[in-house]
Scaffold this motif. Structure first.
Motif, short mmCIF file in Angstrom:
data_model
loop_
_atom_site.label_atom_id
_atom_site.label_comp_id
_atom_site.label_asym_id
_atom_site.label_seq_id
_atom_site.Cartn_x
_atom_site.Cartn_y
_atom_site.Cartn_z
N GLY A 131 0.81 -1.22 0.00
CA GLY A 131 0.00 0.00 0.00
C GLY A 131 0.84 1.26 0.00
O GLY A 131 0.35 2.32 -0.40
N GLY A 132 2.09 1.17 0.46
CA GLY A 132 2.96 2.34 0.46
C GLY A 132 2.35 3.51 1.19
O GLY A 132 1.77 3.37 2.27
N MET A 133 2.46 4.69 0.58
CA MET A 133 1.93 5.90 1.20
C MET A 133 0.43 5.83 1.41
O MET A 133 -0.11 6.42 2.35
CB MET A 133 2.28 7.10 0.33
N LEU A 134 -0.27 5.08 0.56
CA LEU A 134 -1.72 4.98 0.69
C LEU A 134 -2.11 4.34 2.01
O LEU A 134 -3.08 4.74 2.65
CB LEU A 134 -2.29 4.17 -0.48
N ARG A 135 -1.37 3.31 2.41
CA ARG A 135 -1.69 2.61 3.65
C ARG A 135 -1.02 3.25 4.87
O ARG A 135 -1.63 3.38 5.93
CB ARG A 135 -1.26 1.14 3.57
N TRP A 136 0.24 3.66 4.70
CA TRP A 136 1.04 4.08 5.85
C TRP A 136 1.17 5.58 6.02
O TRP A 136 1.51 6.05 7.10
CB TRP A 136 2.44 3.46 5.75
N GLY A 137 0.94 6.34 4.96
CA GLY A 137 1.16 7.78 5.04
C GLY A 137 -0.09 8.62 5.09
O GLY A 137 -0.05 9.76 5.55
N ILE A 138 -1.21 8.10 4.59
CA ILE A 138 -2.46 8.85 4.61
C ILE A 138 -3.33 8.33 5.75
O ILE A 138 -3.61 7.14 5.81
CB ILE A 138 -3.21 8.70 3.27
N PRO A 139 -3.74 9.19 6.67
CA PRO A 139 -4.53 8.72 7.82
C PRO A 139 -5.84 8.06 7.40
O PRO A 139 -6.40 8.38 6.34
CB PRO A 139 -4.79 10.02 8.62
#
Length: 444
Positions: free
Chosen positions: A159-167
């Motif tokens: 997921g990259g930023m989608l899973r880990w960076g966006i609340p």
């Protein structure tokens, strides 16, 4: 009475054929003229055609049309800045078509429908490094074309930023997981806790020996920039992406408490981009009693998108615009506050980032925690042999996106910014600078 239609301004609202008593007008979903909304969309999504199909009740066809250019409308419908609506021709009549909501609707409509594997299957395997928006998009289109795809991800889950960076309050985990399930249905394989590159877990040579004929590096901008001021390494000091990642380290959509974060304390977030906004709202959801954002820019020039700034203020975040950090105060071995100074200007005459300050105009902010969200950069330490365009971006052929190693390509924030993206940003009236330097870059 409507006599003629300017195809370049048509939004697909359906007013013409609904009001025409003579049944003159017909909906054409394949027009050669580019609509203003499509021209403003970074992905080139033809929302006019989607609107036409929705007017006819053809939801499946509309969902298929939007996924020709954007395979993840359920995601972009939640996090996209919807620049298309600013250029919508309907604004000259009453108001822009709610393209963002339609995009999310079409995405959710088909989110749990598993796509069929393509009839044509190639034998040459392809590898993608990184499972953020660029990596997943690359995997989707390769898989749709019939190529076997394996996505390598450094973190425990894809997921990259989608899973880990966006609340999760903006992008629920279930939406990301459903999108990844669609990729798995196409035959895409995911290998997590694995890095690619000469200094990674698997080298380019080893990938070649395993039968991979091409590699796409979509490693994103996953490292927070440092401010380089006194006290930045004290306990109680966090950095944007790592802070958001720590808050989402489990599969729950509820932010998880982390060591050194003050429950019921005061938090200062340094930065004016979208990551700073997300960090500020996340701090409130983690139990902070008061959150203040400090940014160099004046409020109307903050790099965060206006609707995100409005969300932060609605949640109770205080914004101090036009100030920059000087040093972090220490008390009992941990962060206890932040000194800031007035920022007189952010850009020089050639519009290069060159802030100027009034050292005589300072303020003291008490805080039990400080979060720096002043930008992000790519970690290219895994690729020492690849030619670099900058310390944080790989040099690529401007047409093929091939790096200095044959059949190793770069995508997303790993490659240099394209010129037309800069022109588009200037055309929208926003400062011409790299979005990744101040906040999260839009999905590409």
């Amino acid at each position: 009475m409507i006599h003629t239609i300017d195809a370049s301004k048509c939004t697909g609202c359906g007013t013409c054929f609904k009001t025409c008593g003579l049944d003159v007008f017909r909906l054409d979903t394949d027009q050669p003229t580019l609509s203003p909304c499509a021209a403003a969309c970074p992905a080139g999504t033809d929302m006019r055609a989607c609107n036409y199909l929705l007017q006819q009740g053809k939801r499946e066809e509309a969902a298929q049309k939007i996924m020709e250019k954007n395979p993840f409308p359920a995601i972009t419908g939640r996090v996209c800045p919807h620049t298309c609506e600013k250029e919508c021709s309907r604004t000259r009549v009453d108001g822009a078509v709610n393209i963002n909501a339609l995009e999310q609707y079409l995405g959710d409509f088909s989110l749990n429908d598993m796509p069929e594997k393509p009839a044509v299957r190639h034998i040459h395997k392809t590898a993608v490094a990184g499972s953020g928006p660029a990596g997943l998009s690359c995997a989707w289109f390769l898989a749709k074309a019939g190529y076997p795809v394996t996505v390598f991800e450094a973190l425990p889950e894809p997921g990259g930023m989608l899973r880990w960076g966006i609340p999760a309050y903006r992008l629920p985990t279930a939406v990301v997981e459903a999108q990844i399930a669609r990729l798995r249905a196409l035959g895409v394989k995911f290998v997590c806790n694995t890095t690619i590159g000469d200094n990674g877990d698997i080298s380019f040579e080893e990938l070649k020996n395993r039968g991979f004929k091409a590699v796409c590096l979509a490693v994103g901008a996953s490292v927070s920039r440092r401010a380089g001021i006194a006290g930045e390494d004290l306990p109680g000091v966090f950095h944007g992406l790592e802070f958001l990642r720590a808050a989402r380290r489990n599969s729950s959509d509820k932010p998880e408490a982390m060591p050194d974060f003050p429950q019921g304390g005061r938090v200062v977030v340094v930065g004016g981009g979208d990551v700073a906004v997300d960090a500020a709202i996340t701090a409130l959801k983690l139990g902070a009693a008061e959150v203040t954002m400090v940014c160099l820019e004046e409020k109307d020039a903050m790099p965060a998108f206006p609707h995100n700034v409005e969300d932060a203020e609605r949640e109770g975040v205080n914004i101090l615009a036009g100030w920059g950090p000087v040093e972090i105060h220490e008390k009992s071995g941990r962060a206890a506050g932040l000194r800031i100074r007035r920022c007189l200007g952010v850009w020089d005459e050639e519009h290069r980032f060159s802030p100027r300050f009034d050292d005589a105009d300072t303020r003291e902010l008490d805080a039990e925690a400080v979060v720096f969200a002043i930008g992000q950069a790519g970690d290219l330490s895994f690729f020492p042999t690849l030619e670099k365009a900058s310390p944080t971006r790989l040099a690529v052929d401007p047409v093929t996106m091939n790096t200095s190693i044959w059949n190793v390509f770069a995508a997303g924030d790993a490659r240099p910014r394209l010129r037309h993206q800069g022109r588009a940003r200037r055309a929208r009236g926003r400062p011409f600078h790299d979005k990744a330097a101040h906040g999260r870059a839009p999905a590409q």
